[in-house]
Scaffold this motif. Structure first.
Motif, PDB file in Angstrom:
ATOM      1  N   LYS A  23       0.843  -1.195   0.000  1.00 25.62           N
ATOM      2  CA  LYS A  23       0.000   0.000   0.000  1.00 25.62           C
ATOM      3  C   LYS A  23       0.880   1.246   0.000  1.00 25.62           C
ATOM      4  CE  LYS A  23      -4.133  -1.653   2.413  1.00 25.62           C
ATOM      5  NZ  LYS A  23      -5.024  -1.405   3.562  1.00 25.62           N
ATOM      6  N   VAL A  24       0.481   2.220  -0.792  1.00 26.02           N
ATOM      7  CA  VAL A  24       1.189   3.497  -0.874  1.00 26.02           C
ATOM      8  C   VAL A  24       0.154   4.611  -0.756  1.00 26.02           C
ATOM      9  CG1 VAL A  24       2.488   5.018  -2.423  1.00 26.02           C
ATOM     10  CG2 VAL A  24       3.106   2.616  -2.247  1.00 26.02           C
ATOM     11  N   PHE A  25       0.516   5.644  -0.018  1.00 26.73           N
ATOM     12  CA  PHE A  25      -0.380   6.790   0.161  1.00 26.73           C
ATOM     13  C   PHE A  25       0.306   8.044  -0.384  1.00 26.73           C
ATOM     14  CE2 PHE A  25      -1.161   3.628   3.383  1.00 26.73           C
ATOM     15  CZ  PHE A  25      -2.545   3.492   3.374  1.00 26.73           C
ATOM     16  N   THR A  26      -0.452   8.854  -1.135  1.00 29.59           N
ATOM     17  CA  THR A  26       0.085  10.100  -1.694  1.00 29.59           C
ATOM     18  C   THR A  26      -0.742  11.283  -1.187  1.00 29.59           C
ATOM     19  OG1 THR A  26      -1.266   9.663  -3.684  1.00 29.59           O
ATOM     20  CG2 THR A  26       1.080   9.089  -3.790  1.00 29.59           C
ATOM     21  N   ASN A  27      -0.152  12.470  -1.246  1.00 33.22           N
ATOM     22  CA  ASN A  27      -0.852  13.668  -0.750  1.00 33.22           C
ATOM     23  C   ASN A  27      -1.831  14.233  -1.779  1.00 33.22           C
ATOM     24  OD1 ASN A  27       1.204  14.493  -2.467  1.00 33.22           O
ATOM     25  ND2 ASN A  27       1.525  16.438  -1.385  1.00 33.22           N
ATOM     26  N   ARG A  28      -1.760  13.708  -3.015  1.00 29.16           N
ATOM     27  CA  ARG A  28      -2.696  14.121  -4.060  1.00 29.16           C
ATOM     28  C   ARG A  28      -3.057  12.908  -4.905  1.00 29.16           C
ATOM     29  NH1 ARG A  28       0.351  19.472  -4.764  1.00 29.16           N
ATOM     30  NH2 ARG A  28       1.345  18.727  -6.659  1.00 29.16           N
ATOM     31  N   GLU A  29      -4.115  13.021  -5.682  1.00 29.90           N
ATOM     32  CA  GLU A  29      -4.501  11.917  -6.563  1.00 29.90           C
ATOM     33  C   GLU A  29      -3.412  11.673  -7.597  1.00 29.90           C
ATOM     34  OE1 GLU A  29      -8.345  12.585  -8.261  1.00 29.90           O
ATOM     35  OE2 GLU A  29      -9.380  12.260  -6.354  1.00 29.90           O
ATOM     36  N   ALA A  30      -3.087  10.396  -7.802  1.00 29.75           N
ATOM     37  CA  ALA A  30      -2.009  10.051  -8.727  1.00 29.75           C
ATOM     38  C   ALA A  30      -2.198   8.616  -9.207  1.00 29.75           C
ATOM     39  CB  ALA A  30      -0.650  10.208  -8.035  1.00 29.75           C
ATOM     40  N   LEU A  31      -1.433   8.269 -10.221  1.00 29.64           N
ATOM     41  CA  LEU A  31      -1.362   6.894 -10.705  1.00 29.64           C
ATOM     42  C   LEU A  31      -0.004   6.333 -10.283  1.00 29.64           C
ATOM     43  CD1 LEU A  31      -2.842   7.366 -14.284  1.00 29.64           C
ATOM     44  CD2 LEU A  31      -3.951   6.207 -12.362  1.00 29.64           C
ATOM     45  N   CYS A  32      -0.015   5.257  -9.508  1.00 29.62           N
ATOM     46  CA  CYS A  32       1.231   4.720  -8.969  1.00 29.62           C
ATOM     47  C   CYS A  32       1.576   3.388  -9.617  1.00 29.62           C
ATOM     48  CB  CYS A  32       1.133   4.549  -7.454  1.00 29.62           C
ATOM     49  SG  CYS A  32       1.056   6.126  -6.566  1.00 29.62           S
ATOM     50  N   ARG A  33       2.884   3.177  -9.783  1.00 32.39           N
ATOM     51  CA  ARG A  33       3.406   1.934 -10.347  1.00 32.39           C
ATOM     52  C   ARG A  33       4.559   1.448  -9.472  1.00 32.39           C
ATOM     53  NH1 ARG A  33       2.947   1.927 -16.865  1.00 32.39           N
ATOM     54  NH2 ARG A  33       0.846   2.791 -16.990  1.00 32.39           N
ATOM     55  N   TYR A  34       4.925   0.168  -9.659  1.00 35.49           N
ATOM     56  CA  TYR A  34       5.986  -0.406  -8.833  1.00 35.49           C
ATOM     57  C   TYR A  34       6.853  -1.339  -9.658  1.00 35.49           C
ATOM     58  CZ  TYR A  34       3.099  -4.619  -8.665  1.00 35.49           C
ATOM     59  OH  TYR A  34       2.362  -5.721  -9.005  1.00 35.49           O
ATOM     60  N   SER A  35       8.066  -1.598  -9.131  1.00 34.31           N
ATOM     61  CA  SER A  35       9.002  -2.509  -9.785  1.00 34.31           C
ATOM     62  C   SER A  35      10.004  -2.987  -8.753  1.00 34.31           C
ATOM     63  CB  SER A  35       9.729  -1.794 -10.927  1.00 34.31           C
ATOM     64  OG  SER A  35      10.749  -2.627 -11.460  1.00 34.31           O
ATOM     65  N   THR A  36      10.613  -4.144  -9.015  1.00 31.96           N
ATOM     66  CA  THR A  36      11.707  -4.603  -8.159  1.00 31.96           C
ATOM     67  C   THR A  36      13.054  -4.148  -8.715  1.00 31.96           C
ATOM     68  OG1 THR A  36      11.691  -6.708  -9.345  1.00 31.96           O
ATOM     69  CG2 THR A  36      10.460  -6.608  -7.273  1.00 31.96           C
ATOM     70  N   TYR A  37      13.026  -3.406  -9.819  1.00 32.49           N
ATOM     71  CA  TYR A  37      14.257  -2.904 -10.440  1.00 32.49           C
ATOM     72  C   TYR A  37      14.383  -1.406 -10.215  1.00 32.49           C
ATOM     73  CZ  TYR A  37      14.032  -7.394 -12.800  1.00 32.49           C
ATOM     74  OH  TYR A  37      13.948  -8.733 -13.069  1.00 32.49           O
ATOM     75  N   GLN A  38      15.543  -0.985  -9.773  1.00 34.51           N
ATOM     76  CA  GLN A  38      15.792   0.432  -9.531  1.00 34.51           C
ATOM     77  C   GLN A  38      15.944   1.166 -10.861  1.00 34.51           C
ATOM     78  OE1 GLN A  38      19.134   1.094  -6.974  1.00 34.51           O
ATOM     79  NE2 GLN A  38      18.494   3.137  -6.398  1.00 34.51           N
ATOM     80  N   TYR A  71      10.400  -0.545  -5.729  1.00 38.16           N
ATOM     81  CA  TYR A  71      10.572   0.861  -6.095  1.00 38.16           C
ATOM     82  C   TYR A  71       9.234   1.392  -6.604  1.00 38.16           C
ATOM     83  CZ  TYR A  71      15.449  -0.381  -5.628  1.00 38.16           C
ATOM     84  OH  TYR A  71      16.649  -0.833  -5.115  1.00 38.16           O
ATOM     85  N   ILE A  72       8.828   2.531  -6.060  1.00 37.51           N
ATOM     86  CA  ILE A  72       7.514   3.110  -6.341  1.00 37.51           C
ATOM     87  C   ILE A  72       7.687   4.430  -7.092  1.00 37.51           C
ATOM     88  CG2 ILE A  72       5.339   3.861  -5.304  1.00 37.51           C
ATOM     89  CD1 ILE A  72       6.136   0.959  -4.567  1.00 37.51           C
ATOM     90  N   LYS A  73       6.872   4.607  -8.135  1.00 39.96           N
ATOM     91  CA  LYS A  73       6.783   5.912  -8.807  1.00 39.96           C
ATOM     92  C   LYS A  73       5.312   6.253  -8.986  1.00 39.96           C
ATOM     93  CE  LYS A  73      11.186   5.849 -11.316  1.00 39.96           C
ATOM     94  NZ  LYS A  73      11.861   5.895 -12.632  1.00 39.96           N
ATOM     95  N   CYS A  74       4.955   7.474  -8.588  1.00 36.84           N
ATOM     96  CA  CYS A  74       3.580   7.948  -8.731  1.00 36.84           C
ATOM     97  C   CYS A  74       3.583   9.215  -9.587  1.00 36.84           C
ATOM     98  CB  CYS A  74       2.971   8.257  -7.363  1.00 36.84           C
ATOM     99  SG  CYS A  74       2.895   6.802  -6.273  1.00 36.84           S
ATOM    100  N   GLU A  75       2.603   9.308 -10.468  1.00 39.62           N
ATOM    101  CA  GLU A  75       2.538  10.454 -11.391  1.00 39.62           C
ATOM    102  C   GLU A  75       1.136  11.044 -11.335  1.00 39.62           C
ATOM    103  OE1 GLU A  75       4.559  10.599 -15.473  1.00 39.62           O
ATOM    104  OE2 GLU A  75       2.463  10.252 -15.978  1.00 39.62           O
ATOM    105  N   GLU A  76       1.075  12.378 -11.234  1.00 46.37           N
ATOM    106  CA  GLU A  76      -0.233  13.035 -11.264  1.00 46.37           C
ATOM    107  C   GLU A  76      -0.483  13.619 -12.648  1.00 46.37           C
ATOM    108  OE1 GLU A  76      -0.655  16.256  -8.540  1.00 46.37           O
ATOM    109  OE2 GLU A  76       1.322  17.091  -8.949  1.00 46.37           O
ATOM    110  N   SER A  77      -1.679  14.146 -12.854  1.00 43.32           N
ATOM    111  CA  SER A  77      -2.088  14.594 -14.190  1.00 43.32           C
ATOM    112  C   SER A  77      -1.190  15.694 -14.748  1.00 43.32           C
ATOM    113  CB  SER A  77      -3.544  15.074 -14.157  1.00 43.32           C
ATOM    114  OG  SER A  77      -3.710  16.070 -13.158  1.00 43.32           O
ATOM    115  N   SER A  78      -0.575  16.486 -13.883  1.00 45.57           N
ATOM    116  CA  SER A  78       0.317  17.567 -14.345  1.00 45.57           C
ATOM    117  C   SER A  78       1.643  17.025 -14.871  1.00 45.57           C
ATOM    118  CB  SER A  78       0.593  18.539 -13.193  1.00 45.57           C
ATOM    119  OG  SER A  78       1.382  17.897 -12.196  1.00 45.57           O
TER     120      SER A  78
END
Length: 199
Positions: A23-38, A71-78
């Motif tokens: 589970k990951v929590f963000t301060n704004r709405e976003a689309l989050c993805r994950y990977s085991t590779y850095q 490794y987590i990356k989250c991206e918002e609409s901007s």
């Protein structure tokens, strides 16, 4: 800015199952993805099953006994991106395989029982139940220095008319995890009835 504010498991948490919720929590709405590779590109990372709000969730399955880094990356609409990583350690309880020296169904007499555990364990216990009789303890001795191979004996008398039996296992590993699962050889068939004498 977009931020990852929290995540679960917490870093360095011990997981004792082969699955867990990421589970990951963000301060704004976003689309989050994950990977085991850095340093993997966001577009090629795996999307969380539930994402698009401020809470993002995925169930991880098939986990082995080892440390993990996600490794987590989250991206918002901007187009703004937030990154984080989640570290946890999977430490599964011990399991066991039971092997018998005699072929099934077991006849009357003594059968050698071998207990093979998935890892080093401290003083495992193995018991058997025949019908509604038991459980009966099998005295185990360590067969090698690995702490995962144990042996004992099982005796079936011809006065017992049971047709089947099963084993009960319990052991603790060096991390203190208690295991009770037998992955193979849990039950056995018995043929203890003496054949009729020829007339």
């Amino acid at each position: 800015p977009l931020l990852v504010t929290n995540h679960s498991p917490v870093n360095n948490q011990k997981i004792i199952t082969p699955y867990t919720k990421l589970k990951v929590f963000t301060n704004r709405e976003a689309l989050c993805r994950y990977s085991t590779y850095q340093n993997q590109n966001y577009d090629t990372m795996k999307s969380f099953l539930y994402t698009g709000t401020m809470e993002h969730e995925e169930t991880l399955t098939g986990l082995a006994q080892k440390p993990y880094t996600y490794y987590i990356k989250c991206e918002e609409s901007s187009g703004a991106v937030a990154e984080d990583k989640v570290l946890f350690n999977v430490d599964l309880p011990p399991t066991a395989q039971v092997d018998l020296s005699s072929s099934l169904p077991l006849k009357t007499g003594i059968t050698t029982v071998t207990l093979k555990t998935s890892e080093y364990v401290i003083e495992p216990t193995l018991k058997y139940v025949l019908g509604n009789s038991g459980p009966h303890q099998i005295i185990l001795s360590n067969l090698d220095s690995s702490g995962s191979l144990w042996g004992g004996t099982l005796f079936i008398s011809n006065s017992e008319n049971w047709t089947s039996g099963y084993f009960l296992f319990s052991a603790t590993d060096i991390s203190g995890n208690l295991g009770t699962t037998i992955t193979g050889g849990k039950s056995f068939l018995i043929d203890s009835v003496a054949p009729n004498a020829p007339e």
